[in-house]
Design a protein around this motif. Structure first.
Motif, PDB file in Angstrom:
ATOM      1  N   LYS A   1      32.399  43.404  33.208  1.00  0.00           N
ATOM      2  CA  LYS A   1      31.293  43.978  32.412  1.00  0.00           C
ATOM      3  C   LYS A   1      31.680  45.356  31.893  1.00  0.00           C
ATOM      4  O   LYS A   1      31.427  45.703  30.741  1.00  0.00           O
ATOM      5  CB  LYS A   1      30.037  44.115  33.283  1.00  0.00           C
ATOM      6  N   LEU A   2      32.300  46.132  32.778  1.00  0.00           N
ATOM      7  CA  LEU A   2      32.719  47.487  32.418  1.00  0.00           C
ATOM      8  C   LEU A   2      33.733  47.450  31.280  1.00  0.00           C
ATOM      9  O   LEU A   2      33.624  48.190  30.297  1.00  0.00           O
ATOM     10  CB  LEU A   2      33.327  48.148  33.663  1.00  0.00           C
ATOM     11  N   ALA A   3      34.722  46.569  31.407  1.00  0.00           N
ATOM     12  CA  ALA A   3      35.762  46.465  30.375  1.00  0.00           C
ATOM     13  C   ALA A   3      35.133  46.090  29.032  1.00  0.00           C
ATOM     14  O   ALA A   3      35.481  46.655  27.984  1.00  0.00           O
ATOM     15  CB  ALA A   3      36.802  45.427  30.789  1.00  0.00           C
ATOM     16  N   ARG A   4      34.191  45.175  29.091  1.00  0.00           N
ATOM     17  CA  ARG A   4      33.549  44.730  27.852  1.00  0.00           C
ATOM     18  C   ARG A   4      32.721  45.866  27.244  1.00  0.00           C
ATOM     19  O   ARG A   4      32.801  46.138  26.046  1.00  0.00           O
ATOM     20  CB  ARG A   4      32.651  43.523  28.140  1.00  0.00           C
ATOM     21  N   ALA A   5      31.977  46.552  28.097  1.00  0.00           N
ATOM     22  CA  ALA A   5      31.118  47.635  27.594  1.00  0.00           C
ATOM     23  C   ALA A   5      31.944  48.758  26.983  1.00  0.00           C
ATOM     24  O   ALA A   5      31.521  49.392  26.016  1.00  0.00           O
ATOM     25  CB  ALA A   5      30.258  48.168  28.738  1.00  0.00           C
ATOM     26  N   ARG A   6      33.129  49.006  27.544  1.00  0.00           N
ATOM     27  CA  ARG A   6      33.935  50.137  27.059  1.00  0.00           C
ATOM     28  C   ARG A   6      35.023  49.715  26.083  1.00  0.00           C
ATOM     29  O   ARG A   6      35.861  50.534  25.681  1.00  0.00           O
ATOM     30  CB  ARG A   6      34.554  50.875  28.257  1.00  0.00           C
ATOM     31  N   GLY A   7      35.063  48.443  25.735  1.00  0.00           N
ATOM     32  CA  GLY A   7      36.044  47.961  24.749  1.00  0.00           C
ATOM     33  C   GLY A   7      37.485  48.077  25.236  1.00  0.00           C
ATOM     34  O   GLY A   7      38.387  48.443  24.482  1.00  0.00           O
ATOM     35  N   ILE A   8      37.687  47.761  26.512  1.00  0.00           N
ATOM     36  CA  ILE A   8      39.018  47.906  27.126  1.00  0.00           C
ATOM     37  C   ILE A   8      39.540  46.518  27.515  1.00  0.00           C
ATOM     38  O   ILE A   8      38.762  45.643  27.890  1.00  0.00           O
ATOM     39  CB  ILE A   8      38.895  48.778  28.403  1.00  0.00           C
ATOM     40  N   PHE A   9      40.844  46.339  27.445  1.00  0.00           N
ATOM     41  CA  PHE A   9      41.429  45.067  27.900  1.00  0.00           C
ATOM     42  C   PHE A   9      41.582  45.076  29.417  1.00  0.00           C
ATOM     43  O   PHE A   9      41.971  46.090  30.011  1.00  0.00           O
ATOM     44  CB  PHE A   9      42.810  44.852  27.275  1.00  0.00           C
ATOM     45  N   LEU A  10      41.290  43.936  30.002  1.00  0.00           N
ATOM     46  CA  LEU A  10      41.511  43.753  31.433  1.00  0.00           C
ATOM     47  C   LEU A  10      42.670  42.782  31.576  1.00  0.00           C
ATOM     48  O   LEU A  10      42.576  41.625  31.168  1.00  0.00           O
ATOM     49  CB  LEU A  10      40.224  43.152  32.034  1.00  0.00           C
ATOM     50  N   LEU A  11      43.757  43.308  32.121  1.00  0.00           N
ATOM     51  CA  LEU A  11      44.949  42.465  32.321  1.00  0.00           C
ATOM     52  C   LEU A  11      44.966  42.015  33.765  1.00  0.00           C
ATOM     53  O   LEU A  11      45.171  42.826  34.673  1.00  0.00           O
ATOM     54  CB  LEU A  11      46.189  43.308  32.053  1.00  0.00           C
ATOM     55  N   LEU A  12      44.732  40.737  33.977  1.00  0.00           N
ATOM     56  CA  LEU A  12      44.626  40.236  35.350  1.00  0.00           C
ATOM     57  C   LEU A  12      45.884  39.498  35.732  1.00  0.00           C
ATOM     58  O   LEU A  12      46.155  38.413  35.206  1.00  0.00           O
ATOM     59  CB  LEU A  12      43.422  39.304  35.449  1.00  0.00           C
ATOM     60  N   ASP A  13      46.640  40.083  36.640  1.00  0.00           N
ATOM     61  CA  ASP A  13      47.839  39.414  37.140  1.00  0.00           C
ATOM     62  C   ASP A  13      47.403  38.503  38.279  1.00  0.00           C
ATOM     63  O   ASP A  13      47.064  38.966  39.376  1.00  0.00           O
ATOM     64  CB  ASP A  13      48.848  40.459  37.615  1.00  0.00           C
ATOM     65  N   GLU A  14      47.390  37.209  37.986  1.00  0.00           N
ATOM     66  CA  GLU A  14      46.895  36.232  38.968  1.00  0.00           C
ATOM     67  C   GLU A  14      48.015  35.338  39.501  1.00  0.00           C
ATOM     68  O   GLU A  14      47.819  34.153  39.771  1.00  0.00           O
ATOM     69  CB  GLU A  14      45.764  35.411  38.326  1.00  0.00           C
ATOM     70  N   CYS A  15      49.188  35.951  39.655  1.00  0.00           N
ATOM     71  CA  CYS A  15      50.347  35.173  40.128  1.00  0.00           C
ATOM     72  C   CYS A  15      50.139  34.590  41.525  1.00  0.00           C
ATOM     73  O   CYS A  15      50.796  33.629  41.903  1.00  0.00           O
ATOM     74  CB  CYS A  15      51.598  36.041  40.130  1.00  0.00           C
ATOM     75  N   TYR A  16      49.228  35.214  42.310  1.00  0.00           N
ATOM     76  CA  TYR A  16      49.002  34.737  43.686  1.00  0.00           C
ATOM     77  C   TYR A  16      47.617  34.106  43.853  1.00  0.00           C
ATOM     78  O   TYR A  16      47.127  33.981  44.973  1.00  0.00           O
ATOM     79  CB  TYR A  16      49.146  35.902  44.674  1.00  0.00           C
ATOM     80  N   VAL A  17      46.997  33.731  42.750  1.00  0.00           N
ATOM     81  CA  VAL A  17      45.601  33.281  42.842  1.00  0.00           C
ATOM     82  C   VAL A  17      45.443  32.032  43.706  1.00  0.00           C
ATOM     83  O   VAL A  17      44.389  31.812  44.313  1.00  0.00           O
ATOM     84  CB  VAL A  17      44.994  33.103  41.427  1.00  0.00           C
ATOM     85  N   TYR A  18      46.491  31.220  43.815  1.00  0.00           N
ATOM     86  CA  TYR A  18      46.389  30.011  44.650  1.00  0.00           C
ATOM     87  C   TYR A  18      46.737  30.296  46.107  1.00  0.00           C
ATOM     88  O   TYR A  18      46.746  29.396  46.938  1.00  0.00           O
ATOM     89  CB  TYR A  18      47.295  28.900  44.096  1.00  0.00           C
ATOM     90  N   LEU A  19      47.083  31.552  46.383  1.00  0.00           N
ATOM     91  CA  LEU A  19      47.395  31.920  47.774  1.00  0.00           C
ATOM     92  C   LEU A  19      46.341  32.887  48.292  1.00  0.00           C
ATOM     93  O   LEU A  19      46.629  34.021  48.641  1.00  0.00           O
ATOM     94  CB  LEU A  19      48.794  32.551  47.855  1.00  0.00           C
ATOM     95  N   GLN A  20      45.109  32.417  48.286  1.00  0.00           N
ATOM     96  CA  GLN A  20      44.005  33.216  48.841  1.00  0.00           C
ATOM     97  C   GLN A  20      43.519  32.490  50.083  1.00  0.00           C
ATOM     98  O   GLN A  20      43.369  31.268  50.068  1.00  0.00           O
ATOM     99  CB  GLN A  20      42.893  33.341  47.801  1.00  0.00           C
ATOM    100  N   TYR A  21      43.283  33.258  51.186  1.00  0.00           N
ATOM    101  CA  TYR A  21      43.060  32.605  52.479  1.00  0.00           C
ATOM    102  C   TYR A  21      41.608  32.453  52.901  1.00  0.00           C
ATOM    103  O   TYR A  21      41.315  31.879  53.920  1.00  0.00           O
ATOM    104  CB  TYR A  21      43.856  33.346  53.560  1.00  0.00           C
ATOM    105  N   GLY A  22      40.721  33.038  52.139  1.00  0.00           N
ATOM    106  CA  GLY A  22      39.313  32.866  52.499  1.00  0.00           C
ATOM    107  C   GLY A  22      38.494  32.910  51.235  1.00  0.00           C
ATOM    108  O   GLY A  22      38.988  33.346  50.182  1.00  0.00           O
ATOM    109  N   GLY A  23      37.280  32.479  51.297  1.00  0.00           N
ATOM    110  CA  GLY A  23      36.391  32.540  50.140  1.00  0.00           C
ATOM    111  C   GLY A  23      36.886  31.640  49.018  1.00  0.00           C
ATOM    112  O   GLY A  23      37.831  30.869  49.174  1.00  0.00           O
ATOM    113  N   CYS A  24      36.261  31.772  47.888  1.00  0.00           N
ATOM    114  CA  CYS A  24      36.577  30.910  46.754  1.00  0.00           C
ATOM    115  C   CYS A  24      37.378  31.725  45.731  1.00  0.00           C
ATOM    116  O   CYS A  24      36.868  32.699  45.202  1.00  0.00           O
ATOM    117  CB  CYS A  24      35.256  30.419  46.179  1.00  0.00           C
TER     118      CYS A  24
END
Ligand SMILES: Cc1ncc(COP(=O)(O)O)c(C=O)c1O
Length: 429
Positions: A228-251
């Motif tokens: 929301k913050l990035a959108r409100a301030r017109g900033i790019f959010l670069l999300l490095d999700e190289c480990y997104v499949y290696l999360q041990y709890g939650g969704c």
């Protein structure tokens, strides 16, 4: 004697003459500005350093060549072999002579596989022209930053950070705005902290979740606030999700899940860790069509497409059974718990509990300043040379009281590493 050497004169004279002419040439070339080692390179290459993890790997390789039996917690790569069905797809591609240039962004079948896998796992809504397949996630990140960041643009980077982020930003001419996080809060970044760091020159925020080196995970609620913050301030959010499949709890959550903010989000993905494919060099970006087109344009003038056979292997990885991912994640979790237990048994060491990736980031401040160990670089070096345990100093990740250990190693190596570290740290106390 002099007379005996006279016969050499016709041979030596032209040679000396040539040498003299060469020296004269050098002198005059210097006058007109012949390159020296000081001015041979473009200014931008001086803005970056060799990756610290690569430096550690090189030092370890030297010791290994001398016969040392190392326990290697240094390299950030899976110890598993690439799953059979992925290898088979590459072999089949070679046999079918699928070995020519392809379209720069990746063959349509692959781009379809990327967006469908992502939609299925994270509820995103990308079309195949909103993705580009790259030579590793690192190149996706490099190209994204090159096309977005100009001289003087600020990029917010949470600390501790993965070593390459700062160099890639600096290479583009950007200014890194370091944003410290709290160890007591598991090194998690918050929207409030990011907001305080935003200035009129902020172009982008980099977020890496689960993170390298601390394994911290940004919660769904916090990520929503950051988006929301990035959108409100017109900033790019670069999300490095190289480990997104290696999360041990939650969704696990991806930035791509926030479909309403798509214009501000660039997701960097990688097959390296998810499918044990580091050497194949397979990564991708998902983002606004215009950004992806600019990245593809840049790629068209450097690497062109990735290797054709790797693209076929990537399709097999993304569309095939995901059981291999689940199995590897289950093993990483066991390794994480065991190494945390081992580190916990070493007096003086404390460690946050990583919620993802395959790194632990213990605090070793209790040992600094003792027996001549001044900083984590020296500590990692002594650990390597005296205990034959490879780690990476926290200095490389922007904090100065930690070392990073990758537990993507065998269970036997974890056991041996714990014993060696116990003895080493006891010798320092
Ligand atoms: C946080 C992070 N991003 C990106 C990469 C690059 O991965 P790839 O092998 O896909 O280039 C790495 C590799 O270690 C990483 O740790």
């Amino acid at each position: 004697m002099a007379r005996d050497l006279r016969f050499l004169f016709p041979v030596l004279f032209p040679t000396l003459h040539t040498l003299a002419a060469f020296a004269n040439g050098l002198r005059s070339a210097k006058i007109v500005g012949m390159p020296t080692t000081a001015n041979i390179f473009a200014e931008r290459i001086g803005r970056i350093e060799v990756s610290a993890t690569m430096a550690v790997t090189a030092e370890a390789a030297k010791l290994r060549a001398q016969g040392a039996q190392l326990v290697d917690f240094g390299a950030g790569e899976p110890h598993f072999a690439t799953p059979r069905h992925i290898k088979d797809a590459a072999i089949a591609a070679i046999e079918a002579n699928f070995t020519r240039y392809t379209v720069v962004a990746g063959i349509p079948e692959l781009r379809k596989a990327i967006v469908e896998r992502h939609a299925c796992d994270f509820g995103s809504d990308y079309t195949p022209d909103e993705t580009v397949f790259t030579t590793g996630g690192k190149l996706a990140l490099f190209n994204a930053i090159q096309v977005l960041v100009d001289h003087g643009d600020e990029v917010i980077l949470p600390v501790p950070y993965w070593v390459s982020f700062k160099d890639i930003i600096q290479y583009a001419g950007g200014k890194v705005v370091y944003l410290p996080t709290e160890e007591a809060a598991n090194f998690r970044i918050t929207a409030d902290a990011i907001e305080r760091a935003i200035t009129p020159r902020t172009k982008a925020i980099i977020l890496n979740s689960p993170s390298n080196p601390a394994g911290s995970v940004v919660s769904h609620a916090e990520l929503e606030r950051i988006v929301k913050l990035a959108r409100a301030r017109g900033i790019f959010l670069l999300l490095d999700e190289c480990y997104v499949y290696l999360q041990y709890g939650g969704c696990p959550v991806s930035g791509g899940s926030f479909v309403d903010a798509k214009e501000h989000i660039i997701v960097i993905g990688s097959l390296s860790k998810t499918y044990a494919m580091t050497g194949w060099r397979a990564g991708f970006a998902l983002g606004p069509k215009a950004v992806i087109a600019a990245m593809s344009k840049l790629q068209s003038q450097s690497t062109s497409s990735t290797a054709a056979i790797v693209q076929k292997a990537a399709i097999a990885a993304l569309t095939g059974s995901q059981t291999c991912v689940t199995e590897m994640r289950a093993d990483y979790l066991k390794l994480r718990d065991r190494i945390l237990e081992g580190l916990g048994s070493i007096p003086g060491i404390t460690c946050t509990t990583p919620e993802g990736a395959f790194y632990v980031y213990p605090n070793v401040s209790a040992f600094l300043g003792k027996t001549g160990v001044e900083n984590t670089t020296e500590l990692a070096s002594r650990l390597l040379h005296e205990a034959h345990v490879v780690t990476v100093p926290g200095d490389a990740f922007g904090t100065h009281e930690h070392i990073r250990l990758s537990y993507a190693v065998s269970h036997a190596d974890v056991e041996e590493g714990i014993v060696r570290m116990k003895n080493f740290f006891a010798s320092l106390s």
